[in-house]
Design a protein around this motif. Sequence first.
Motif, short mmCIF file in Angstrom:
data_model
loop_
_atom_site.label_atom_id
_atom_site.label_comp_id
_atom_site.label_asym_id
_atom_site.label_seq_id
_atom_site.Cartn_x
_atom_site.Cartn_y
_atom_site.Cartn_z
N VAL A 1 39.75 -2.15 76.85
CA VAL A 1 40.70 -1.22 76.23
C VAL A 1 42.08 -1.50 76.80
O VAL A 1 42.27 -1.51 78.02
CB VAL A 1 40.32 0.25 76.49
N LEU A 2 43.05 -1.72 75.92
CA LEU A 2 44.44 -1.90 76.31
C LEU A 2 45.21 -0.65 75.90
O LEU A 2 45.23 -0.30 74.72
CB LEU A 2 45.04 -3.14 75.63
N GLU A 3 45.81 0.02 76.86
CA GLU A 3 46.53 1.26 76.60
C GLU A 3 48.02 1.07 76.88
O GLU A 3 48.41 0.80 78.01
CB GLU A 3 45.97 2.40 77.45
N GLY B 1 36.00 -8.64 65.85
CA GLY B 1 36.73 -7.49 65.34
C GLY B 1 37.39 -6.67 66.43
O GLY B 1 36.82 -6.47 67.52
N HIS B 2 38.60 -6.19 66.15
CA HIS B 2 39.38 -5.41 67.12
C HIS B 2 40.07 -4.27 66.38
O HIS B 2 40.42 -4.40 65.22
CB HIS B 2 40.42 -6.31 67.81
N LEU B 3 40.26 -3.17 67.08
CA LEU B 3 40.90 -1.99 66.49
C LEU B 3 42.13 -1.62 67.29
O LEU B 3 42.10 -1.61 68.54
CB LEU B 3 39.92 -0.80 66.48
N ARG C 1 46.09 -7.64 71.48
CA ARG C 1 45.22 -6.88 70.57
C ARG C 1 44.03 -7.71 70.12
O ARG C 1 43.01 -7.15 69.71
CB ARG C 1 46.02 -6.39 69.35
N PHE C 2 44.17 -9.02 70.17
CA PHE C 2 43.06 -9.90 69.80
C PHE C 2 42.14 -10.22 70.98
O PHE C 2 41.16 -10.94 70.82
CB PHE C 2 43.60 -11.21 69.21
N GLU C 3 42.48 -9.67 72.15
CA GLU C 3 41.67 -9.91 73.34
C GLU C 3 40.87 -8.67 73.73
O GLU C 3 39.92 -8.77 74.52
CB GLU C 3 42.58 -10.31 74.51
#
Length: 245
Positions: A186-188, A163-165, A49-51
């Motif tokens: 985008v990581l799904e 920043g990451h969401l 999530r931080f990538e």
Amino acid sequence: ARLSFVFFLLIRRPPSSTLFPYPTLFRSTTADADRVIARPRVAVALAQRFEHRLTTIVAAAGYGKTTALAQAVRSNALDPIGRDIWLGASEADADPLNLLSGLLESCGLEGSGDIDVDISTLSDHVWGLTPDRVALIIDDSHHLTDSCSATLEALLASLPTNGHLLLSGRSIPALAVADLQAHHDVLELTHDDLRLDDQEAEALIAVRGRGDLATLSRHAASADLGLVSGPEATSAYLWQEVLNA
């Protein structure tokens, strides 16, 4: 009613005197944590999530989304690779202003009542935490209807590079993020990623002290409920989820 926290410390109180119930989260962070199985492969995925600019977790109820997120945030608090800011969404957050107000309150800030101003304030706050990477986590994102799409897209465009969401829920609002996808930003994650594998299923059986690997459901809540209360309870749970869908 809502609950939000940063590193499990900030709890937002709703207008009433009763805190919004969040049993899954607290189960994984209190004395019962030893009864929540470790899921290293899921933890590795969530560390990304931080990538990525945007991470989405979409799966039906009971796949362990909140528990896995809570474990990931707890692990990050112990050995930080970034900062997590968590908001547990409610139906009220279908209103974009209320959503932004919740995110700002999770940061210890107040909303202005103006979407553009609030997005700018949130982005400035995240930039102020540089060089730390910051993940804004919105759990139960199925409460966010497509009325929030434009606001989330604007937030993604406004967030600084640190920043990451992350959006997690049974569904998420439709987002126009083709540009992010083209850049592999985008990581799904879906129910396929959250299904119990053999190692996790064996660990759950060991924790509960019963069960058979060959017949155990790979849907986390169904598997756990079946081991504790029997197959009839599992059937009742799944039927209730169909009615609530």
